[in-house]
Design a protein around this motif. Structure first.
Motif, PDB file in Angstrom:
ATOM      1  N   GLN A  14    -103.671 -42.633  12.412  1.00 44.26           N
ATOM      2  CA  GLN A  14    -103.469 -41.308  11.855  1.00 44.26           C
ATOM      3  C   GLN A  14    -102.865 -41.408  10.469  1.00 44.26           C
ATOM      4  O   GLN A  14    -102.057 -42.284  10.184  1.00 44.26           O
ATOM      5  N   VAL A  15    -103.280 -40.522   9.596  1.00 46.69           N
ATOM      6  CA  VAL A  15    -102.700 -40.482   8.267  1.00 46.69           C
ATOM      7  C   VAL A  15    -101.958 -39.164   8.117  1.00 46.69           C
ATOM      8  O   VAL A  15    -102.419 -38.130   8.559  1.00 46.69           O
ATOM      9  N   SER A  41    -108.809 -42.735   9.090  1.00 49.50           N
ATOM     10  CA  SER A  41    -107.823 -41.701   8.855  1.00 49.50           C
ATOM     11  C   SER A  41    -108.435 -40.482   8.175  1.00 49.50           C
ATOM     12  O   SER A  41    -108.167 -39.343   8.552  1.00 49.50           O
TER      13      SER A  41
END
Length: 393
Positions: free
Chosen positions: A378-379, A107
């Motif tokens: 994904q962050v 991420s």
């Protein structure tokens, strides 16, 4: 002006010449030499300084300062292989926190506001759970070999998070992939020598290998630890020194291990990720950088992780000392810092609360995705201004 022809004291002139020489500027040395040669009084008393200046000039012809490595916002020459052995076919060996670790690392690596690695299969690959098999690991190291062969400017990161065991009867060390069998462990596990040999074939001049192994006892807090039921003659330990020495052979190679000897790689008391990964994520956000720095280098990672991991482990009543081994190599950038914006005025002290909040948000997103039956890479970051961050103990 430090140098004045009116000074008649040889000691004043000598000290002035010495100081200017220490400045090291070639332009300064040329002007000083000319002054010495044109002033008859000075020339009489300071002939030895002229000789010294000429020697410095000769050396300057061969001295080339280390060039600054340019970093663009598109890290097209950076490649990463992230391996997290979480679920194992033999359930008692499973390590779910390893997957959280590499998901968080991915991420941050691929976030354009942080490290800015390119998020596609040509630049970064992640192996976790059933994907982290012995053959898949070797196949993807072969992929890195091809990337390095086709890209002479390649910078490569390999991160392994999982078990590492030593066969005391043979002194052979093994990484434990997803498909390792307790019945045929020597055949189904990944010998560290095979892992090393494959990495040795990567021709990149900038290669960082991080081994965060020996998680078993760290899965619980120190006081609640149960001894892992290992196969006969096997013990859990960090990567042995002789294997690290083999791995770092060549130029531009660095090997980081999360602990030393029979120390363990511990999980944080909040059970969210390993201590080592948490502080590595801090380092990737500028934990050891200075205001104005635009990228995170090997030395930045080493200094921050080397200081903070033992401190955090001590707070939990345990010991963990990261190890760093480098071949003869210059310090090199590993990632962009804050998407290339760099560390602002106020430095790490000012941005640390925000960095810790970023890590907390990454953990929250992963937990939410896992609860929904899906793990995403994904962050989502909610930036905060100033303080208000959360410090984990």
């Amino acid at each position: 002006m430090l140098f004045r022809s009116k000074d008649s004291d040889y000691f004043v002139l000598g000290n002035a010449a010495y100081a200017l020489g220490k400045i090291g500027s070639e332009n300064t040395i040329i002007k000083l030499t000319k002054k010495l040669q044109n002033d008859s009084f000075v020339k009489q008393g300071l002939s030895e300084i002229i000789t010294a200046i000429q020697t410095i000039q000769q050396r300057l012809q061969y001295y080339k300062p280390t060039p600054k490595i340019p970093m663009s916002k598109s890290l097209s020459h950076n490649y990463a292989l992230l391996i997290g052995v979480g679920d194992c076919k033999y359930p008692d060996w499973s390590l779910p926190v390893t997957v959280k670790d590499i998901q968080a690392i991915k991420s941050f690596l691929t976030n354009p506001d942080f490290c800015s690695y390119i998020d596609d299969e040509n630049h970064l690959r992640l192996l976790c759970n059933e994907q982290a098999t012995k053959q898949n690991i070797l196949n993807n190291i072969n992929w890195l070999q091809e990337q390095a062969k086709n890209d002479p400017e390649a910078t490569i990161l390999v991160y392994y998070s999982g078990h590492g065991w030593l066969d005391k009867s043979t002194q052979n060390y093994y990484l434990i992939p997803h498909d390792t069998s307790p019945i045929k462990l020597q055949k189904t596990a990944l010998p560290a020598t095979d892992f090393n040999n494959a990495l040795q074939e990567i021709s990149a001049q900038k290669l960082l290998v991080i081994i965060d192994s020996c998680h078993a006892q760290g899965m619980a807090t120190a006081k609640e630890t149960d001894q892992l039921d290992l196969p006969e003659n096997f013990s859990q330990t960090a990567l042995p020194k002789n294997l690290i020495e083999d791995l770092k052979k060549g130029t531009g190679r660095a090997v980081f291990t999360s602990s030393t000897g029979y120390q363990l790689s511990w999980i944080r008391s909040d059970q969210t990720m390993s201590i080592y990964t948490y502080h590595l994520l801090e380092a990737l956000q500028g934990g050891d950088n200075k205001p104005g720095d635009k990228y995170v280098t090997l030395s930045n990672l080493m200094h921050h992780v080397g200081k903070t991991v033992p401190q955090s482990a001590q707070q939990q009543g345990v010991e963990q000392t990261p190890i760093f081994d480098l071949s003869q190599t210059e310090d090199f950038p590993v990632a962009l810092l804050r998407g290339g914006k760099g560390l602002p005025e106020g430095g790490w002290e000012k941005t640390q609360p925000e960095a810790q909040e970023n890590i907390r948000n990454a953990i929250t997103v992963q937990q939410g995705n896992a609860a929904g039956g899906e793990v995403k890479n994904q962050v989502f970051i909610d930036k905060i201004e100033g303080g208000g961050g959360i410090t984990f103990s």
